[in-house]
Every structure is written in structure tokens, then in C-alpha cells.
Design a protein around this motif. Structure first.
Motif, PDB file in Angstrom:
ATOM      1  N   SER A  18       0.832  -1.206   0.000  1.00 10.01           N
ATOM      2  CA  SER A  18       0.000   0.000   0.000  1.00 10.01           C
ATOM      3  C   SER A  18       0.864   1.253   0.000  1.00 10.01           C
ATOM      4  N   ASP A  42      -5.597   2.281   2.361  1.00 14.29           N
ATOM      5  CA  ASP A  42      -6.254   1.620   3.500  1.00 14.29           C
ATOM      6  C   ASP A  42      -7.179   2.643   4.144  1.00 14.29           C
ATOM      7  N   THR A  59      -3.946  -3.987   5.249  1.00  9.92           N
ATOM      8  CA  THR A  59      -4.988  -3.915   4.226  1.00  9.92           C
ATOM      9  C   THR A  59      -5.869  -5.146   4.378  1.00  9.92           C
ATOM     10  N   ASP A  89      -4.528  -2.960  -5.158  1.00  7.30           N
ATOM     11  CA  ASP A  89      -3.671  -3.134  -3.980  1.00  7.30           C
ATOM     12  C   ASP A  89      -4.284  -4.212  -3.072  1.00  7.30           C
ATOM     13  N   SER A  90      -3.635  -5.347  -3.015  1.00  4.22           N
ATOM     14  CA  SER A  90      -4.227  -6.502  -2.335  1.00  4.22           C
ATOM     15  C   SER A  90      -3.768  -6.600  -0.889  1.00  4.22           C
TER      16      SER A  90
HETATM   17 MG    MG Z   1      -1.581  -2.861   2.262  1.00  5.58          MG
END
Ligand code: MG
Ligand code: GTP
Length: 670
Positions: free
Chosen positions: A256, A296, A307, A326-327
Motif C-alpha cells: 500500500s 487503507d 490492508t 492493492d491486495s
Molecule cells: Mg496494504
């Protein structure tokens, strides 16, 4: 080769070759087949290698390990802050910044419901007769509404908040976020795909009443499909190619932060907004998470510093309109990671270079680096950028970079990533080194003269798209709009859409008209394969449009089935799978309870040859042909016809236990 020859003999939905990339696709199919049976070989070897490397790296490098200024998310989770099961972040983009805004319809109830669903998985391996209650579940309208209180977002599926009103109470989004696909198993697809690809939709529990006409159309689906001119890309160059880029990797590797920093550097986050994040993060004692806060956005994510759901954001490079997915890296959220990654064209695997962290990420039980890499590959993603992040924490050590490259490189090769399709970029998201420009820190620039991250993204090959096939858009998310309109979000896997067009909504079999299209929060006239869009439909019962369904061409309906033959590869550490075992079955954005009704044969993981007929159970690392009966119908295609609708994965006890492909759609006996 076998897969290719199979295509020649099997009835195709679309006999015509795709204008772009059909050959490539076929190659990919073959490669994925190879990959599938390779998976089993990989894992055992890795441990030895890991150990060899660990001692090597520790003996060579003496660098102070990076310290977090907050407790590790792993600690937080193990202390009992259990995750809830969620999918994408709200599919709403802040139109000013083109960042993902937080999920609008996030409600406690939704979390409860989704957690309850998780408990299904805990029962998954219990034979059917012990779980009668599970079988009472139906694919009903009620369930749609209950499950969908949280707005999920398809990776790249972006709906404008402004256009659709707030994502509020009436946002009906079904977050089947565990959906991921996985090809994988490989070897002898040809042997397994001898059966006809018939549909079975008579058992639909949806009361659309259209199934018989859909069946009739399905029978005609071998007739040649001719795309209209507008459906094909005009190549005028006025629009950048969309590239869905999954950011994956072990928890805390900096995914992130890297994404946030990129967005900031590329002007997608303003100075003012960044200043706000910094201030707020500092106030909460989480100063180092300022960039991550851009993605986030939920309170829980920020408090925990991890996240939990996939964040979607955009930026333009020279060559691509990049959709950043963004996982989450934490193991509790692998299903969410899967939901985003299943739509990706390429991926950035983020590695934490700091001493100890890389090793934990690679650990077969604690780490997610290997799992993410394997999953990504099993979705058909073959282009990978390895972002070796936190190089500042190892003083930009070339030795450290090289040793990570050596260890991880061997693993990636064993996952069937080609060396030529993997690029390695040393960088520091925190110190802004090597992201969008050559590094300024001499410790790095003294030995690294390769491309920066942005250049590496531009060096990715454009994804092949099925422009000349009939429309297929798996529905990731559904939002009810005013005036009886409903918006279905998802990525077009094939074909094209434009306003005024009629579309068939499966599995209900209803036909609706496209009222308007949204791409990146903006109305657009046409969407083509590869685009992620929100499709506002009219003339249709909103309750018949559901996540896990598929929009398709009225004359070329996708199959619907509850009975499938799969070729699967059981992953490491999976509990034995028995006849009668109940599992979570995931295919594109759909999820169903499945029961193993038959284990047809055990296959040699290397050759794909049948080694045993009708074994009684399957254990870790075995490859097999199985038949599954699903509790409710899913939209499906044989893998050889449509990869996106033919990859499945099976989960139980909160873990992915097998990946597979659909080799046959079995027609139910009347
Ligand atoms: Mg993250
Ligand atoms: P999950 O999404 O929970 O898996 O974590 P993540 O991979 O997104 O990591 P995140 O961006 O939240 O960052 C985790 C921590 O690593 C934060 O404290 C960041 O400041 C720190 N971090 C990120 N990038 C760097 C870097 O380049 N160098 C150093 N030293 N720390 C970094």
C-alpha cells in the motif's frame, strides 16, 4: 500441444479466431497446463533451498533489521482481532483524485453475514450427510440482498459515486470476494476434455423462467459469431490500453505504501491530501503508514495497519491506463486478494528486503509470498515485476538484492514464470528510490542502472484480449440505481458493450438493455474486452442481476451448471479430500457449496497420465480428475473455451486446498 489439438476437435462457442492474441491465448493455455502439474514439484524443493539461502544471507549481510513503529499486524491478529471476510473496497472512486474511496455500504451486518459464510468453509470437509443444513441454502433473491450489504468493488470495476448516488443503503453488492480462479493443473487436458460442453440450466433455482429459451440459444452457440466493426479496437491511439495490475506480496511488505507513493508521484493524490494523511497517521502514532492510508481507508484497516480489502486506484503511464489493485497480504485475507488478482493482467510482487522479513514471507507456513506468486500464476498471469522494497533497510545492499533474486527466482521459475517475463526492481517506497525515476541514492545508483518501477510497468507486454468473441462479462458487483436501473460491474473478458445494446444476464436468463456505461467514474460510449466498467441496465428485474453472474451476448449464452468435471491439483498441507467432502467452490466471482461426488482418477503430476482409477481420497500435492455437484448453478465454461470462466479453486477450513480447471460440463439427467 495437447490443449491446442483439443481446441481443434472441440465445439467452440466462437470458431472465429480472436483478432488480437488468440494464438497467444492458446499458448497460455498450454503453458498453464504445464504449470499445473509443476506446482507439485516445486514445493518440496523449496525448503532445502530456503535453508541454504537463509544461512547464506545471514552470514553475508550485517544490517540492522527494519523495525516497525507499531506492533506487527500478525501480532494484532494473533491477539484476537480476527478479521472479517470482505472483498473489495467500495467501488467508488473519488472523482477528484481517482482514488478508491471507502466502501459505502459497509455495515456490521454484512460482516456478520460474511463471517457466517466463512463458517461454511470450516465445515467443508465434513461429508454431506453430516451437513444437511448446508444443502438447504439456495441461490435466492433474499440471499443476494443479505450478503450484499457491503459494497464490493471489482478490481477495476469502478463506479462513480457521484453518478450513482451514495453507495448507501440501496447499494446492493454481493461480495463473493473469495472468488478466484486458478488454472493450474495441467498435464493432459486433452484426455479429459473429450466430453461435450453442454449446458444444464434447468435446475436453476432462480425463477426467471427463461432458462429454456437460453438453452435453445445455447444450442446455436456454435454458429459463427461475427463482431461488428465498432466492437473491434480502432487503433487510433486516442486511448491508452488498460492494464490491470495486481499488487501482491506478504503482509507488511509495503504494497500500500508503494501504491500510495506511486499515486502521489504521478499526481493522483494531491499535496493537500497527502498532508492530511500524514497528519492523521502521525496523530494515531502510525506515521509510517501515511502513504498506505491513501489506500487503507477503513478505520479497522488503519487501526490495525493492514490492508483487508482490495483497493482500486488508477494512474496513467506512457503506455498504459493502469488499474492498481492493492491486495491484502495477510493470510486471513487471501480470498480478497484472489478476487482482485483474478482480474489482473500482470502483477507486482512486493518483497520486503529487510533481514528476516523476506525469509518470513517465503516461509511455507507463515509466509504469503509463495502462495501469492503461485495463485497469480495459476490465474494465468505470466508477467511479473518483483519490487524488492525496503532496500533502505538493508542500505541498498547489492548482495541482499542478488540473494533475494536468486532464492525467489528459483521459486518463480518452478511456478513456470519465464525469466524473460520477470523483472526485478530494487526500490524503497518510503525513501522514494527507483519508483518513477532513476535512484538518487548513490548506494543504489552505484550498482543499479536498470529501469525504475514505472519503466518496468511500461515494458510489460500489452495483454491479449478477446475482442472478436461474443460478450462475456463476469459480474463482480451489483449496485441498485434509481428509476429501476441496476448497475453491474466487472471486467469484460470478451466482446464489447455499448449503450442501447441488449445483453443476456445469466444465470437468470433475463435480457436487459444497456442504458449507459461507466469507465473510471466517467461515462463512456463503448467498452471492449479488458475494460472494467459499470453497466447500467434497464428493463430488467434488478434482483436477477447478481454478482457471480455473467453478462453475455443474447445469442451466445454461457453455460450454467451444477455438475462439473474438474482437473485439480491439491495444494500443500491440504487435508485429505474424500468422496462426499463438502468444499467451497469458487469460479470467477461466484461461490457455491460443492460436494465431491466422484474421484474419477489420480493423475501423474508430471505426465498427466492416469495412475489410478477411482481412488477413495486425494491428499496434498496430488493431481486428479474429480466430479463435483454444486448446491446452486454457476455460470461456467470449459477452460478450453474460456479461461476466465473455466478456472476454479476449492477452499476449506479457510484455506485454498486445490486449484483446478473445468474439463467438462456434465449434463444432469432429467
Ligand atoms: Mg496494504
Ligand atoms: P498489508 O496490506 O497489510 O499486507 O501491508 P502492506 O504490504 O500494504 O504494507 P504497508 O504499505 O502497509 O507498509 C507496512 C509498513 O512497512 C509501514 O510501516 C511502512 O511504512 C513500511 N514500509 C513500506 N515501504 C517501506 C520502505 O520502502 N522502507 C521501509 N523502511 N519501510 C517501508
Amino acid at each position: 500441444m495437447m490443449a491446442k489439438s483439443l481446441f481443434a476437435s472441440l465445439p467452440h462457442r466462437t470458431p472465429k479466431k480472436a483478432v488480437v492474441g488468440q494464438q497467444q491465448n492458446d499458448d497460455v493455455v498450454t503453458e498453464e497446463c504445464n504449470y499445473f502439474h509443476k506446482i507439485g514439484n516445486i514445493k518440496g524443493n523449496f525448503h532445502e533451498f530456503h535453508e541454504a539461502f537463509s544461512s547464506h544471507s545471514h552470514s553475508k549481510i550485517k544490517i540492522a533489521p527494519f523495525k516497525f513503529d507499531v506492533p506487527s499486524p500478525d501480532d494484532l491478529v494473533s491477539e484476537g482481532l480476527r478479521s472479517s471476510k470482505m472483498g473489495f473496497k467500495g467501488n467508488l472512486l473519488d472523482t477528484k483524485s481517482s482514488r478508491v474511496s471507502s466502501s459505502v455500504s459497509e455495515k456490521n451486518g454484512a460482516v456478520d453475514k460474511l463471517s457466517a459464510k466463512k463458517s461454511d468453509s470450516a465445515k467443508a470437509l465434513v461429508p454431506k450427510d453430516k451437513q444437511d443444513t448446508m444443502n438447504n441454502r439456495k441461490y435466492s433473491k433474499n440471499e443476494v440482498v443479505q450478503v450484499s450489504t457491503r459494497s464490493s468493488d471489482s478490481s477495476s470495476t469502478v463506479m462513480s459515486k457521484d453518478r450513482h448516488g451514495s453507495h448507501s443503503n440501496d447499494a446492493v453488492s454481493i461480495c463473493l470476494s473469495d472468488a478466484h480462479d486458478s488454472s493450474g493443473s495441467s498435464t493432459n487436458i486433452a484426455q479429459l476434455q473429450s466430453g461435450p460442453s453442454n449446458t444444464k440450466n434447468s435446475s436453476l433455482s432462480l425463477k426467471s423462467g427463461s432458462s429454456s429459451s437460453v438453452n435453445a440459444r445455447r444450442k446455436n452457440s456454435n454458429t459463427q459469431y461475427k463482431p461488428e466493426k465498432w466492437m473491434l479496437p480502432d487503433n487510433t491511439g486516442d486511448r491508452l490500453t488498460q492494464l490491470n495490475l495486481a499488487i501482491v506480496g506478504h503482509v507488511d511488505s509495503g504494497k500500500s505504501t508503494l501504491s500510495g507513493r506511486l499515486l502521489f508521484l504521478l499526481g493522483r493524490i494531491s499535496q493537500k491530501e497527502m498532508h492530511k494523511y500524514e497528519k492523521e497517521a502521525k496523530l494515531q502514532g502510525k506515521g509510517s503508514f501515511a502513504y498506505a492510508w491513501a489506500l487503507d481507508e477503513s478505520t479497522e484497516e488503519r487501526e490495525r495497519g493492514i490492508t483487508m480489502t482490495v483497493a482500486v486506484a488508477y494512474f496513467d503511464s506512457k503506455k498504459y491506463h493502469v488499474v492498481v489493485l492493492d491486495s491484502p497480504g495477510h493470510k486471513d485475507f487471501v480470498p480478497n486478494m484472489i478476487s482482485g488478482a483474478t482480474q489482473s493482467d500482470a502483477a507486482i510482487l512486493v518483497i520486503d528486503a529487510s533481514v528476516g522479513s523476506f525469509e518470513v514471507g517465503m516461509d511455507s507456513t507463515k509466509g504469503q509470498t509463495r502462495e501469492h506468486a503461485q495463485l497469480i500464476r495459476s490465474f494465468g498471469v505470466d508477467q511479473l515485476i518483483v519490487a524488492v522494497n525496503k532496500m533502505d533497510a538493508v542500505q541498498y545492499s547489492k548482495d541482499r538484492f542478488e540473494s533475494i533474486k536468486l532464492q525467489l527466482g528459483t521459486f518463480l521459475r518452478s511456478c513456470n514464470f519465464k525469466d524473460s517475463s520477470v523483472s526485478w526492481i530494487p526500490l524503497s517506497a518510503i525513501e522514494n528510490q527507483n519508483l518513477v525515476a532513476a535512484p538518487s541514492d548513490v548506494q543504489l545508483s552505484s550498482w543499479y542502472q536498470g529501469p525504475c518501477l514505472l519503466d518496468a510497468i511500461d515494458s510489460l507486454q500489452p495483454p491479449a484480449r478477446d475482442f472478436s468473441k461474443p460478450l462475456i462479462m463476469p459480474i463482480c458487483d451489483v449496485v441498485k440505481l434509481q428509476h429501476g436501473h441496476v448497475s453491474a460491474c466487472g471486467k469484460l473478458e470478451a466482446g464489447a458493450l455499448r449503450s442501447g445494446m441488449k445483453v443476456l444476464v445469466m444465470p437468470s436468463g433475463d435480457i436487459g438493455t444497456v442504458h449507459s456505461l461507466d469507465r473510471d467514474s466517467q461515462a463512456c460510449a463503448v467498452a471492449r474486452a479488458g475494460d472494467s466498467v459499470g453497466v447500467s441496465l434497464q428493463g430488467i428485474d434488478a434482483s436477477h442481476v447478481m454478482a457471480g453472474g455473467v453478462l453475455c451476448h443474447p445469442d451466445f449464452p454461457v453455460a450454467i451448471s451444477t455438475h462439473l468435471e474438474l482437473r485439480v491439483l491439491v495444494l500443500d498441507f491440504a487435508a485429505p479430500i474424500l468422496i462426499g467432502s463438502q468444499l467451497e467452490f469458487h469460479i470467477h466471482h461466484a461461490k457455491e457449496v460443492a460436494r465431491i461426488v466422484k474421484i474419477v482418477s489420480l493423475l501423474d503430476t508430471k505426465t498427466g497420465k492416469v495412475t489410478k482409477k477411482a481412488p477413495r481420497c486425494l491428499t496434498a500435492k496430488q493431481s486428479a480428475v474429480v466430479e463435483v455437484a454444486l448446491q446452486g448453478p454457476v455460470c461456467v465454461e470449459e477452460f478450453s473455451n474460456c479461461r476466465a470462466l473455466g478456472r476454479v479453486f476449492l477452499r476449506a477450513l479457510g484455506r485454498t486446498i486445490a486449484v483446478g480447471i473445468v474439463t467438462r460440463i456434465i449434463e444432469d439427467q432429467a
